[in-house]
Design a protein around this motif. Structure first.
Motif, PDB file in Angstrom:
ATOM      1  N   LEU A   3       0.848  -1.192   0.000  1.00  0.00           N
ATOM      2  CA  LEU A   3       0.000   0.000   0.000  1.00  0.00           C
ATOM      3  C   LEU A   3       0.883   1.242   0.000  1.00  0.00           C
ATOM      4  CD1 LEU A   3      -2.932   0.959   0.107  1.00  0.00           C
ATOM      5  CD2 LEU A   3      -2.745   1.027   2.567  1.00  0.00           C
ATOM      6  N   THR A   4       1.096   1.787  -1.184  1.00  0.00           N
ATOM      7  CA  THR A   4       1.922   2.981  -1.304  1.00  0.00           C
ATOM      8  C   THR A   4       1.069   4.221  -1.053  1.00  0.00           C
ATOM      9  OG1 THR A   4       1.478   3.154  -3.659  1.00  0.00           O
ATOM     10  CG2 THR A   4       3.414   1.875  -3.008  1.00  0.00           C
ATOM     11  N   LYS A   5       1.739   5.330  -0.896  1.00  0.00           N
ATOM     12  CA  LYS A   5       1.048   6.591  -0.663  1.00  0.00           C
ATOM     13  C   LYS A   5       0.149   6.940  -1.850  1.00  0.00           C
ATOM     14  CE  LYS A   5       1.999  11.436   0.336  1.00  0.00           C
ATOM     15  NZ  LYS A   5       3.025  12.462   0.481  1.00  0.00           N
ATOM     16  N   GLU A   6       0.629   6.664  -3.048  1.00  0.00           N
ATOM     17  CA  GLU A   6      -0.144   6.970  -4.254  1.00  0.00           C
ATOM     18  C   GLU A   6      -1.396   6.099  -4.337  1.00  0.00           C
ATOM     19  OE1 GLU A   6       3.242   6.247  -4.415  1.00  0.00           O
ATOM     20  OE2 GLU A   6       3.835   8.358  -4.527  1.00  0.00           O
ATOM     21  N   LYS A   7      -1.266   4.822  -3.979  1.00  0.00           N
ATOM     22  CA  LYS A   7      -2.411   3.914  -4.014  1.00  0.00           C
ATOM     23  C   LYS A   7      -3.464   4.342  -2.992  1.00  0.00           C
ATOM     24  CE  LYS A   7      -4.690   0.215  -5.116  1.00  0.00           C
ATOM     25  NZ  LYS A   7      -5.439   0.163  -6.352  1.00  0.00           N
ATOM     26  N   LYS A   8      -3.001   4.755  -1.817  1.00  0.00           N
ATOM     27  CA  LYS A   8      -3.912   5.206  -0.772  1.00  0.00           C
ATOM     28  C   LYS A   8      -4.661   6.462  -1.214  1.00  0.00           C
ATOM     29  CE  LYS A   8      -3.307   4.912   4.077  1.00  0.00           C
ATOM     30  NZ  LYS A   8      -2.507   5.208   5.258  1.00  0.00           N
ATOM     31  N   GLU A   9      -3.936   7.415  -1.801  1.00  0.00           N
ATOM     32  CA  GLU A   9      -4.572   8.640  -2.305  1.00  0.00           C
ATOM     33  C   GLU A   9      -5.570   8.307  -3.404  1.00  0.00           C
ATOM     34  OE1 GLU A   9      -1.481  11.305  -3.519  1.00  0.00           O
ATOM     35  OE2 GLU A   9      -1.042  11.934  -1.462  1.00  0.00           O
ATOM     36  N   GLU A  10      -5.234   7.348  -4.255  1.00  0.00           N
ATOM     37  CA  GLU A  10      -6.138   6.943  -5.335  1.00  0.00           C
ATOM     38  C   GLU A  10      -7.435   6.360  -4.769  1.00  0.00           C
ATOM     39  OE1 GLU A  10      -6.290   3.232  -8.378  1.00  0.00           O
ATOM     40  OE2 GLU A  10      -4.358   4.255  -8.169  1.00  0.00           O
ATOM     41  N   ILE A  11      -7.306   5.531  -3.727  1.00  0.00           N
ATOM     42  CA  ILE A  11      -8.493   4.936  -3.099  1.00  0.00           C
ATOM     43  C   ILE A  11      -9.380   6.023  -2.509  1.00  0.00           C
ATOM     44  CG2 ILE A  11      -9.258   3.524  -1.148  1.00  0.00           C
ATOM     45  CD1 ILE A  11      -6.860   1.691  -1.709  1.00  0.00           C
ATOM     46  N   PHE A  12      -8.776   6.966  -1.774  1.00  0.00           N
ATOM     47  CA  PHE A  12      -9.574   8.020  -1.145  1.00  0.00           C
ATOM     48  C   PHE A  12     -10.150   8.988  -2.174  1.00  0.00           C
ATOM     49  CE2 PHE A  12      -7.180   6.940   2.810  1.00  0.00           C
ATOM     50  CZ  PHE A  12      -8.292   6.550   3.532  1.00  0.00           C
ATOM     51  N   GLU A  13      -9.432   9.211  -3.264  1.00  0.00           N
ATOM     52  CA  GLU A  13      -9.934  10.104  -4.308  1.00  0.00           C
ATOM     53  C   GLU A  13     -11.131   9.479  -5.017  1.00  0.00           C
ATOM     54  OE1 GLU A  13      -8.231  12.536  -8.188  1.00  0.00           O
ATOM     55  OE2 GLU A  13      -6.864  11.488  -6.849  1.00  0.00           O
ATOM     56  N   LYS A  14     -11.055   8.169  -5.238  1.00  0.00           N
ATOM     57  CA  LYS A  14     -12.120   7.478  -5.956  1.00  0.00           C
ATOM     58  C   LYS A  14     -13.371   7.295  -5.097  1.00  0.00           C
ATOM     59  CE  LYS A  14     -13.020   3.298  -8.607  1.00  0.00           C
ATOM     60  NZ  LYS A  14     -12.485   1.995  -8.996  1.00  0.00           N
ATOM     61  N   HIS A  15     -13.189   6.966  -3.825  1.00  0.00           N
ATOM     62  CA  HIS A  15     -14.327   6.615  -2.981  1.00  0.00           C
ATOM     63  C   HIS A  15     -14.692   7.693  -1.967  1.00  0.00           C
ATOM     64  CE1 HIS A  15     -14.402   2.597  -4.612  1.00  0.00           C
ATOM     65  NE2 HIS A  15     -13.088   2.533  -4.448  1.00  0.00           N
ATOM     66  N   GLY A  16     -13.776   8.597  -1.657  1.00  0.00           N
ATOM     67  CA  GLY A  16     -14.071   9.672  -0.731  1.00  0.00           C
ATOM     68  C   GLY A  16     -14.469  10.928  -1.488  1.00  0.00           C
ATOM     69  N   LYS A  17     -14.470  12.043  -0.797  1.00  0.00           N
ATOM     70  CA  LYS A  17     -14.807  13.308  -1.450  1.00  0.00           C
ATOM     71  C   LYS A  17     -13.587  13.931  -2.134  1.00  0.00           C
ATOM     72  CE  LYS A  17     -18.516  14.213   1.800  1.00  0.00           C
ATOM     73  NZ  LYS A  17     -18.338  13.241   2.858  1.00  0.00           N
ATOM     74  N   ALA A  18     -12.413  13.704  -1.568  1.00  0.00           N
ATOM     75  CA  ALA A  18     -11.165  14.215  -2.130  1.00  0.00           C
ATOM     76  C   ALA A  18     -10.045  13.255  -1.741  1.00  0.00           C
ATOM     77  CB  ALA A  18     -10.877  15.610  -1.595  1.00  0.00           C
ATOM     78  N   LYS A  19      -8.852  13.463  -2.333  1.00  0.00           N
ATOM     79  CA  LYS A  19      -7.759  12.518  -2.053  1.00  0.00           C
ATOM     80  C   LYS A  19      -7.228  12.637  -0.630  1.00  0.00           C
ATOM     81  CE  LYS A  19      -3.893  15.192  -3.840  1.00  0.00           C
ATOM     82  NZ  LYS A  19      -2.838  15.233  -4.824  1.00  0.00           N
ATOM     83  N   ASN A  20      -7.453  13.775   0.014  1.00  0.00           N
ATOM     84  CA  ASN A  20      -7.016  13.916   1.409  1.00  0.00           C
ATOM     85  C   ASN A  20      -8.192  13.894   2.375  1.00  0.00           C
ATOM     86  OD1 ASN A  20      -7.932  16.342   0.527  1.00  0.00           O
ATOM     87  ND2 ASN A  20      -6.189  17.551   1.192  1.00  0.00           N
ATOM     88  N   ASP A  21      -9.344  13.400   1.929  1.00  0.00           N
ATOM     89  CA  ASP A  21     -10.506  13.209   2.798  1.00  0.00           C
ATOM     90  C   ASP A  21     -10.461  11.781   3.337  1.00  0.00           C
ATOM     91  OD1 ASP A  21     -12.937  13.357   4.093  1.00  0.00           O
ATOM     92  OD2 ASP A  21     -14.074  12.853   2.305  1.00  0.00           O
ATOM     93  N   THR A  22      -9.631  11.572   4.332  1.00  0.00           N
ATOM     94  CA  THR A  22      -9.422  10.222   4.844  1.00  0.00           C
ATOM     95  C   THR A  22     -10.437   9.834   5.909  1.00  0.00           C
ATOM     96  OG1 THR A  22      -7.876  11.049   6.491  1.00  0.00           O
ATOM     97  CG2 THR A  22      -6.953  10.324   4.392  1.00  0.00           C
ATOM     98  N   GLY A  23     -11.312  10.724   6.294  1.00  0.00           N
ATOM     99  CA  GLY A  23     -12.246  10.439   7.376  1.00  0.00           C
ATOM    100  C   GLY A  23     -13.598   9.958   6.931  1.00  0.00           C
ATOM    101  N   SER A  24     -13.906  10.042   5.641  1.00  0.00           N
ATOM    102  CA  SER A  24     -15.238   9.637   5.190  1.00  0.00           C
ATOM    103  C   SER A  24     -15.395   8.132   5.337  1.00  0.00           C
ATOM    104  CB  SER A  24     -15.463  10.048   3.737  1.00  0.00           C
ATOM    105  OG  SER A  24     -14.638   9.304   2.889  1.00  0.00           O
TER     106      SER A  24
END
Length: 89
Positions: A3-24
């Motif tokens: 789980l790289t930083k880019e993969k994590k940002e991609e997951i949150f960008e796709k399923h959250g509201k933004a790539k740094n919205d980690t709380g949704s």
């Protein structure tokens, strides 16, 4: 590392509201699903890795409680994330 930083940002960008919205809830559920899939693959080849098995069970429980929360809070968001991730058959 699986789980790289880019993969994590991609997951949150796709399923959250933004790539740094980690709380949704949707973003967290998607991240847990990714981790669960990785641990499941790991356990197929390492049957006696009981620590990873315990971690998998805990992750499934956390995801289940987040899904329950989302179902009570907003049924449409729940249905969307379940359909998107393919959690129900």
């Amino acid at each position: 590392m699986y789980l790289t930083k880019e993969k994590k940002e991609e997951i949150f960008e796709k399923h959250g509201k933004a790539k740094n919205d980690t709380g949704s809830a949707e973003g967290q559920i998607a991240l847990f699903t990714h981790r669960i899939a990785h641990l499941s693959e790991h356990l197929k080849s390492n049957r006696k890795d009981y620590n990873s098995e315990r971690s998998l069970v805990k992750l499934v429980g956390k995801r289940r409680s987040l899904l329950d929360y989302l179902m009570k809070k907003d049924i449409m968001r729940y249905r969307a994330i379940v359909k998107e991730l393919g959690l129900r058959k």
